[in-house]
Design a protein around this motif. Structure first.
Motif, PDB file in Angstrom:
ATOM      1  N   UNK A  40      -6.338   9.164 -16.518  1.00  0.00           N
ATOM      2  CA  UNK A  40      -6.447   7.710 -16.412  1.00  0.00           C
ATOM      3  C   UNK A  40      -5.648   7.261 -15.194  1.00  0.00           C
ATOM      4  N   UNK A  41      -5.955   6.089 -14.703  1.00  0.00           N
ATOM      5  CA  UNK A  41      -5.298   5.553 -13.507  1.00  0.00           C
ATOM      6  C   UNK A  41      -4.090   4.727 -13.939  1.00  0.00           C
ATOM      7  N   UNK A  42      -2.951   4.957 -13.310  1.00  0.00           N
ATOM      8  CA  UNK A  42      -1.747   4.182 -13.625  1.00  0.00           C
ATOM      9  C   UNK A  42      -1.856   2.770 -13.044  1.00  0.00           C
ATOM     10  N   UNK A  43      -1.024   1.876 -13.531  1.00  0.00           N
ATOM     11  CA  UNK A  43      -1.122   0.465 -13.141  1.00  0.00           C
ATOM     12  C   UNK A  43      -0.758   0.223 -11.678  1.00  0.00           C
ATOM     13  N   UNK A  44       0.128   1.003 -11.118  1.00  0.00           N
ATOM     14  CA  UNK A  44       0.494   0.805  -9.713  1.00  0.00           C
ATOM     15  C   UNK A  44      -0.673   1.189  -8.802  1.00  0.00           C
ATOM     16  N   UNK A  87      -5.883   7.844  -5.327  1.00  0.00           N
ATOM     17  CA  UNK A  87      -5.208   8.586  -6.395  1.00  0.00           C
ATOM     18  C   UNK A  87      -3.750   8.124  -6.469  1.00  0.00           C
ATOM     19  N   UNK A  88      -3.051   8.604  -7.469  1.00  0.00           N
ATOM     20  CA  UNK A  88      -1.647   8.224  -7.661  1.00  0.00           C
ATOM     21  C   UNK A  88      -0.821   8.493  -6.403  1.00  0.00           C
ATOM     22  N   UNK A  89      -1.078   9.554  -5.701  1.00  0.00           N
ATOM     23  CA  UNK A  89      -0.323   9.886  -4.497  1.00  0.00           C
ATOM     24  C   UNK A  89      -0.532   8.922  -3.343  1.00  0.00           C
ATOM     25  N   UNK A  90      -1.559   8.090  -3.442  1.00  0.00           N
ATOM     26  CA  UNK A  90      -1.851   7.104  -2.386  1.00  0.00           C
ATOM     27  C   UNK A  90      -1.133   5.774  -2.600  1.00  0.00           C
ATOM     28  N   UNK A  91      -0.492   5.598  -3.738  1.00  0.00           N
ATOM     29  CA  UNK A  91       0.061   4.277  -4.048  1.00  0.00           C
ATOM     30  C   UNK A  91       1.379   3.960  -3.342  1.00  0.00           C
ATOM     31  N   UNK A  95       6.807   7.495  -1.252  1.00  0.00           N
ATOM     32  CA  UNK A  95       7.417   7.092   0.026  1.00  0.00           C
ATOM     33  C   UNK A  95       8.537   6.082  -0.233  1.00  0.00           C
ATOM     34  N   UNK A  96       8.317   5.173  -1.155  1.00  0.00           N
ATOM     35  CA  UNK A  96       9.337   4.176  -1.497  1.00  0.00           C
ATOM     36  C   UNK A  96      10.557   4.863  -2.117  1.00  0.00           C
ATOM     37  N   UNK A  97      10.338   5.858  -2.958  1.00  0.00           N
ATOM     38  CA  UNK A  97      11.458   6.610  -3.551  1.00  0.00           C
ATOM     39  C   UNK A  97      12.255   7.315  -2.456  1.00  0.00           C
ATOM     40  N   UNK A  98      11.570   7.920  -1.506  1.00  0.00           N
ATOM     41  CA  UNK A  98      12.241   8.574  -0.386  1.00  0.00           C
ATOM     42  C   UNK A  98      13.055   7.558   0.415  1.00  0.00           C
ATOM     43  N   UNK A  99      12.466   6.403   0.695  1.00  0.00           N
ATOM     44  CA  UNK A  99      13.141   5.331   1.423  1.00  0.00           C
ATOM     45  C   UNK A  99      14.404   4.878   0.684  1.00  0.00           C
ATOM     46  N   UNK A 100      14.272   4.602  -0.600  1.00  0.00           N
ATOM     47  CA  UNK A 100      15.408   4.115  -1.390  1.00  0.00           C
ATOM     48  C   UNK A 100      16.518   5.151  -1.441  1.00  0.00           C
ATOM     49  N   UNK A 101      16.159   6.416  -1.605  1.00  0.00           N
ATOM     50  CA  UNK A 101      17.167   7.484  -1.680  1.00  0.00           C
ATOM     51  C   UNK A 101      17.994   7.549  -0.406  1.00  0.00           C
ATOM     52  N   UNK A 102      17.345   7.399   0.723  1.00  0.00           N
ATOM     53  CA  UNK A 102      18.056   7.416   1.998  1.00  0.00           C
ATOM     54  C   UNK A 102      18.990   6.210   2.120  1.00  0.00           C
ATOM     55  N   UNK A 103      18.518   5.037   1.726  1.00  0.00           N
ATOM     56  CA  UNK A 103      19.347   3.828   1.812  1.00  0.00           C
ATOM     57  C   UNK A 103      20.564   3.975   0.905  1.00  0.00           C
ATOM     58  N   UNK A 104      20.374   4.503  -0.285  1.00  0.00           N
ATOM     59  CA  UNK A 104      21.502   4.723  -1.201  1.00  0.00           C
ATOM     60  C   UNK A 104      22.489   5.711  -0.600  1.00  0.00           C
ATOM     61  N   UNK A 124       6.997  -1.609   2.660  1.00  0.00           N
ATOM     62  CA  UNK A 124       6.286  -0.328   2.587  1.00  0.00           C
ATOM     63  C   UNK A 124       5.034  -0.477   1.722  1.00  0.00           C
ATOM     64  N   UNK A 125       5.145  -1.182   0.603  1.00  0.00           N
ATOM     65  CA  UNK A 125       3.984  -1.403  -0.265  1.00  0.00           C
ATOM     66  C   UNK A 125       2.889  -2.142   0.499  1.00  0.00           C
ATOM     67  N   UNK A 126       3.259  -3.219   1.183  1.00  0.00           N
ATOM     68  CA  UNK A 126       2.282  -4.016   1.937  1.00  0.00           C
ATOM     69  C   UNK A 126       1.659  -3.188   3.055  1.00  0.00           C
ATOM     70  N   UNK A 127       2.486  -2.469   3.800  1.00  0.00           N
ATOM     71  CA  UNK A 127       1.957  -1.615   4.870  1.00  0.00           C
ATOM     72  C   UNK A 127       1.030  -0.539   4.315  1.00  0.00           C
ATOM     73  N   UNK A 128       1.360  -0.012   3.153  1.00  0.00           N
ATOM     74  CA  UNK A 128       0.512   1.006   2.546  1.00  0.00           C
ATOM     75  C   UNK A 128      -0.849   0.438   2.157  1.00  0.00           C
ATOM     76  N   UNK A 129      -0.863  -0.761   1.578  1.00  0.00           N
ATOM     77  CA  UNK A 129      -2.132  -1.402   1.221  1.00  0.00           C
ATOM     78  C   UNK A 129      -2.954  -1.674   2.485  1.00  0.00           C
TER      79      UNK A 129
END
Length: 178
Positions: A40-44, A87-91, A95-104, A124-129
């Protein structure tokens, strides 16, 4: 050994912070994904597909998404032609998790860190869309360039944007900023 630990402490703290936050965020995201039945497709991913459809439909008339039972992706049709599946990998979440980890790992003040994480993740979300929308149209008009567009050019755009955000963060807002 203690001498080396003290000498390389900033680097080791960075590594621990980066990988620690990356593992925790990835684990939390996996828990989120596990809340959906197999195939099934996730909501994101649905939201990314719907937002992509809205952007394309603003400029073009014929764009449609389709969720098929027992398929873990969203089919996208442009000009009545099946172009891509999202697919889920396209959402963009990985990339956002990688970004946040670096900022932290290079955190600054709590306020600046949280604001930059929120603003950067939204960007990042907007650029991805936008990336997916342009990719759909480009793949319709240039199907022979599918590999170049999907595997080279468009990942370079999204990762390039993340790199620029990291650069801005480290030089302007992190505790290491000059």
């Amino acid at each position: 050994m203690k001498k080396y630990f003290l000498e390389y402490k900033p680097f080791l703290v960075f590594l621990a912070s980066f990988f620690g936050s990356y593992i925790v965020l990835t684990f939390l995201y996996q828990i989120f994904l596990n809340g959906f039945e197999n195939n099934t497709v996730d909501t994101i991913t649905k939201a990314v597909a719907q937002n992509t459809q809205k952007i394309i439909s603003y400029f073009f008339m014929r764009i449609q998404d389709e969720i098929v039972v027992n398929e873990p992706f969203v089919r996208m049709y442009f000009q009545n032609e099946y172009i891509v599946r999202i697919v889920e990998g396209c959402n963009g979440i990985s990339v956002i998790i990688l970004f946040i980890s670096f900022i932290i790992a290079f955190s600054g003040s709590l306020k600046n860190t949280l604001l930059f994480i929120f603003g950067g993740a939204l960007l990042i979300y907007i650029l991805n869309v936008l990336r997916i929308a342009v990719l759909i149209v480009a793949m319709y008009y240039f199907p022979e360039k599918k590999h170049l567009l999907h595997s080279v050019l468009f990942p370079a755009v999204i990762y390039g944007a993340v790199f620029i955000l990291w650069f801005i963060w480290v030089n302007k807002f992190s505790k290491y900023a000059k």
